[in-house]
Design an enzyme around this catalytic site. Sequence first.
Site, PDB file in Angstrom:
ATOM      1  CG  ASP A 173      -2.091   0.931   1.108  1.00 43.71           C
ATOM      2  OD1 ASP A 173      -3.226   0.442   1.073  1.00 43.71           O
ATOM      3  OD2 ASP A 173      -1.885   2.166   0.998  1.00 43.71           O
ATOM      4  CB  CYS A 201      -4.805   0.525  -4.971  1.00 42.03           C
ATOM      5  SG  CYS A 201      -4.222   0.029  -6.579  1.00 42.03           S
ATOM      6  N   PRO A 202      -7.357   2.348  -5.479  1.00 36.49           N
ATOM      7  CG  PRO A 202      -7.313   4.530  -4.661  1.00 36.49           C
ATOM      8  CD  PRO A 202      -6.867   3.142  -4.348  1.00 36.49           C
ATOM      9  CB  THR A 228     -12.871  -6.870  -7.480  1.00 41.28           C
ATOM     10  OG1 THR A 228     -11.989  -6.704  -6.366  1.00 41.28           O
ATOM     11  CG2 THR A 228     -13.101  -8.335  -7.758  1.00 41.28           C
ATOM     12  CB  SER A 229      -9.682  -2.229  -7.863  1.00 38.88           C
ATOM     13  OG  SER A 229      -9.726  -1.039  -7.137  1.00 38.88           O
ATOM     14  NE  ARG A 230     -13.723   2.718 -10.418  1.00 46.65           N
ATOM     15  CZ  ARG A 230     -14.596   2.188  -9.562  1.00 46.65           C
ATOM     16  NH1 ARG A 230     -14.680   0.876  -9.414  1.00 46.65           N
ATOM     17  NH2 ARG A 230     -15.416   2.956  -8.867  1.00 46.65           N
ATOM     18  CD  GLU A 259     -16.039  -0.927 -15.794  1.00 46.64           C
ATOM     19  OE1 GLU A 259     -15.253  -1.817 -15.444  1.00 46.64           O
ATOM     20  OE2 GLU A 259     -16.873  -0.407 -15.035  1.00 46.64           O
ATOM     21  CG  HIS A 291     -18.085  -2.422 -12.077  1.00 45.89           C
ATOM     22  ND1 HIS A 291     -17.272  -1.422 -12.553  1.00 45.89           N
ATOM     23  CD2 HIS A 291     -18.123  -2.256 -10.737  1.00 45.89           C
ATOM     24  CE1 HIS A 291     -16.857  -0.687 -11.530  1.00 45.89           C
ATOM     25  NE2 HIS A 291     -17.360  -1.184 -10.427  1.00 45.89           N
TER      26      HIS A 291
HETATM   27  P1  NAD Z   1      -9.963   2.655   0.412  1.00 50.75           P
HETATM   28  O1  NAD Z   1      -9.752   4.098   0.148  1.00 50.75           O
HETATM   29  O2  NAD Z   1     -10.490   2.222   1.736  1.00 50.75           O
HETATM   30  O3  NAD Z   1      -8.584   1.865   0.189  1.00 50.75           O
HETATM   31  C1  NAD Z   1      -7.745   2.062  -0.896  1.00 50.75           C
HETATM   32  C2  NAD Z   1      -6.323   1.768  -0.445  1.00 50.75           C
HETATM   33  O4  NAD Z   1      -5.468   1.848  -1.596  1.00 50.75           O
HETATM   34  C3  NAD Z   1      -5.783   2.766   0.584  1.00 50.75           C
HETATM   35  O5  NAD Z   1      -5.219   2.069   1.677  1.00 50.75           O
HETATM   36  C4  NAD Z   1      -4.729   3.552  -0.174  1.00 50.75           C
HETATM   37  O6  NAD Z   1      -3.653   3.967   0.644  1.00 50.75           O
HETATM   38  C5  NAD Z   1      -4.284   2.535  -1.200  1.00 50.75           C
HETATM   39  N1  NAD Z   1      -3.642   3.101  -2.389  1.00 50.75           N
HETATM   40  C6  NAD Z   1      -3.907   4.270  -3.009  1.00 50.75           C
HETATM   41  N2  NAD Z   1      -3.099   4.415  -4.087  1.00 50.75           N
HETATM   42  C7  NAD Z   1      -2.337   3.298  -4.134  1.00 50.75           C
HETATM   43  C8  NAD Z   1      -1.307   2.865  -5.007  1.00 50.75           C
HETATM   44  N3  NAD Z   1      -0.919   3.593  -6.057  1.00 50.75           N
HETATM   45  N4  NAD Z   1      -0.703   1.685  -4.747  1.00 50.75           N
HETATM   46  C9  NAD Z   1      -1.082   0.948  -3.663  1.00 50.75           C
HETATM   47  N5  NAD Z   1      -2.045   1.308  -2.807  1.00 50.75           N
HETATM   48  C10 NAD Z   1      -2.671   2.470  -3.040  1.00 50.75           C
HETATM   49  O7  NAD Z   1     -10.887   2.135  -0.780  1.00 50.75           O
HETATM   50  P2  NAD Z   1     -11.776   0.815  -0.797  1.00 50.75           P
HETATM   51  O8  NAD Z   1     -13.130   1.101  -0.261  1.00 50.75           O
HETATM   52  O9  NAD Z   1     -10.994  -0.314  -0.234  1.00 50.75           O
HETATM   53  O10 NAD Z   1     -11.954   0.616  -2.384  1.00 50.75           O
HETATM   54  C11 NAD Z   1     -10.870   0.321  -3.227  1.00 50.75           C
HETATM   55  C12 NAD Z   1     -11.299   0.409  -4.669  1.00 50.75           C
HETATM   56  O11 NAD Z   1     -12.219  -0.655  -4.967  1.00 50.75           O
HETATM   57  C13 NAD Z   1     -12.101   1.672  -5.029  1.00 50.75           C
HETATM   58  O12 NAD Z   1     -11.250   2.751  -5.321  1.00 50.75           O
HETATM   59  C14 NAD Z   1     -12.882   1.232  -6.250  1.00 50.75           C
HETATM   60  O13 NAD Z   1     -12.111   1.538  -7.397  1.00 50.75           O
HETATM   61  C15 NAD Z   1     -12.969  -0.280  -6.102  1.00 50.75           C
HETATM   62  N6  NAD Z   1     -14.362  -0.762  -5.933  1.00 50.75           N
HETATM   63  C16 NAD Z   1     -14.859  -1.683  -6.809  1.00 50.75           C
HETATM   64  C17 NAD Z   1     -16.143  -2.170  -6.656  1.00 50.75           C
HETATM   65  C18 NAD Z   1     -16.748  -3.208  -7.598  1.00 50.75           C
HETATM   66  O14 NAD Z   1     -17.965  -3.431  -7.563  1.00 50.75           O
HETATM   67  N7  NAD Z   1     -15.978  -3.885  -8.438  1.00 50.75           N
HETATM   68  C19 NAD Z   1     -16.939  -1.692  -5.602  1.00 50.75           C
HETATM   69  C20 NAD Z   1     -16.395  -0.752  -4.714  1.00 50.75           C
HETATM   70  C21 NAD Z   1     -15.104  -0.288  -4.886  1.00 50.75           C
END
Ligand code: NAD
Length: 327
Positions: A173, A201-202, A228-230, A259, A291
């Site tokens: 992280d 991560c976002p 499952t992130s982006r 997407e 998604h």
């Molecule tokens: P969060 O903000 O709680 O956690 C994100 C973590 O990523 C943080 O700890 C941050 O420090 C870390 N981070 C930021 N930039 C980084 C990098 N370059 N390298 C490594 N770590 C990094 O967010 P969350 O609630 O855990 O959500 C994470 C992501 O999941 C969201 O940004 C969203 O894109 C995705 N998401 C997807 C779905 C889905 O249905 N597929 C649903 C909700 C969220």
Amino acid sequence: MKIAFYDTKDYDKIWFEKLLPEYGYEIVFLESRLNEKTAVLAKGCKAVCLFVNDELNKETVQTLFNFGVSVVLMRCAGYDKIDLKACKDKLTVMRVPSYSPTAVAEYTLAMVLSINRKIHRAYARTRDYNFKISGLMGTTLKGKTAGIIGTGKIGKEAVRVLSGLGMKIIGYDMYPDEKSGIEYVDLNRLFEESDVISLHCPLTEESKYIINKDSIGKMKDGVILVNTSRGGLIDTAALIEALEKHKFKGVALDVYEEEEEYFFEDKSNEIIKNDELIKLLSFPNVLVTSHQAFFTEESLQAIAEITLNNLRAYEKGEKPNNVVEYK
Ligand code: NAD
């Protein structure tokens, strides 16, 4: 207070309509996504409610602002399609930072297990009365290493559920949570040691294409990759090139770089023109879903409640934690 609700699906309506009498807002449900052309539909509304693939660029911000819109309610956590700089001093952007991290983590677990044990292929086979199991062999995950990139709310839940399999967990992280008990390693070590890599991560400037030709080269042969992130976290062209070279045991994607043209819609009667998507769907060891990691009853209820509470707090002049600021 009137809200223009873009990209409405039947499942959104159910939860928001249930809560409306309690809040007293009026919602105009629109099927269109927000873009420069559809911004006009928000005329007469004070708020717009958006989902992951609605696009709020500089021009659209200006159009909404001119129509008297002052608040943007994201009914999701991510906001990578919002031009926050353009919104500054014009539109207040609020989001739902956490509605059910568990839902996404549980779905991640489902993807890991499905892709490893090839359940998606077995399902298709048995429906065709083909009961052979050749080609469906998986690997035992207990004792293997899972690398979690991004250990925020969802990442921590992913750690919890994958630990339940008896996997060793390592994490990376940008801002490690030292109190979490997670063993943090640098990104290179995570790539080198993980049997399963899961992205949480976002999508930001720093994280775009965190999975690229170079990082894939550092991974073990036969690694499982789950996103499952982006979609933008993975360079799709590099991923396809590596898949063709049999780098991965499996790849499970709930999100995809391009997407927005496809996901959440029925395209089964159309000619798909996105060659990378066609290619990804052609690999037997790739599982693509649309998604849906967030998609549980509990999540939808929480999203509706938090979104409407955000608006209520905004109206009262409070500064809720859920405001997204341009930094
Ligand atoms: P969060 O903000 O709680 O956690 C994100 C973590 O990523 C943080 O700890 C941050 O420090 C870390 N981070 C930021 N930039 C980084 C990098 N370059 N390298 C490594 N770590 C990094 O967010 P969350 O609630 O855990 O959500 C994470 C992501 O999941 C969201 O940004 C969203 O894109 C995705 N998401 C997807 C779905 C889905 O249905 N597929 C649903 C909700 C969220």
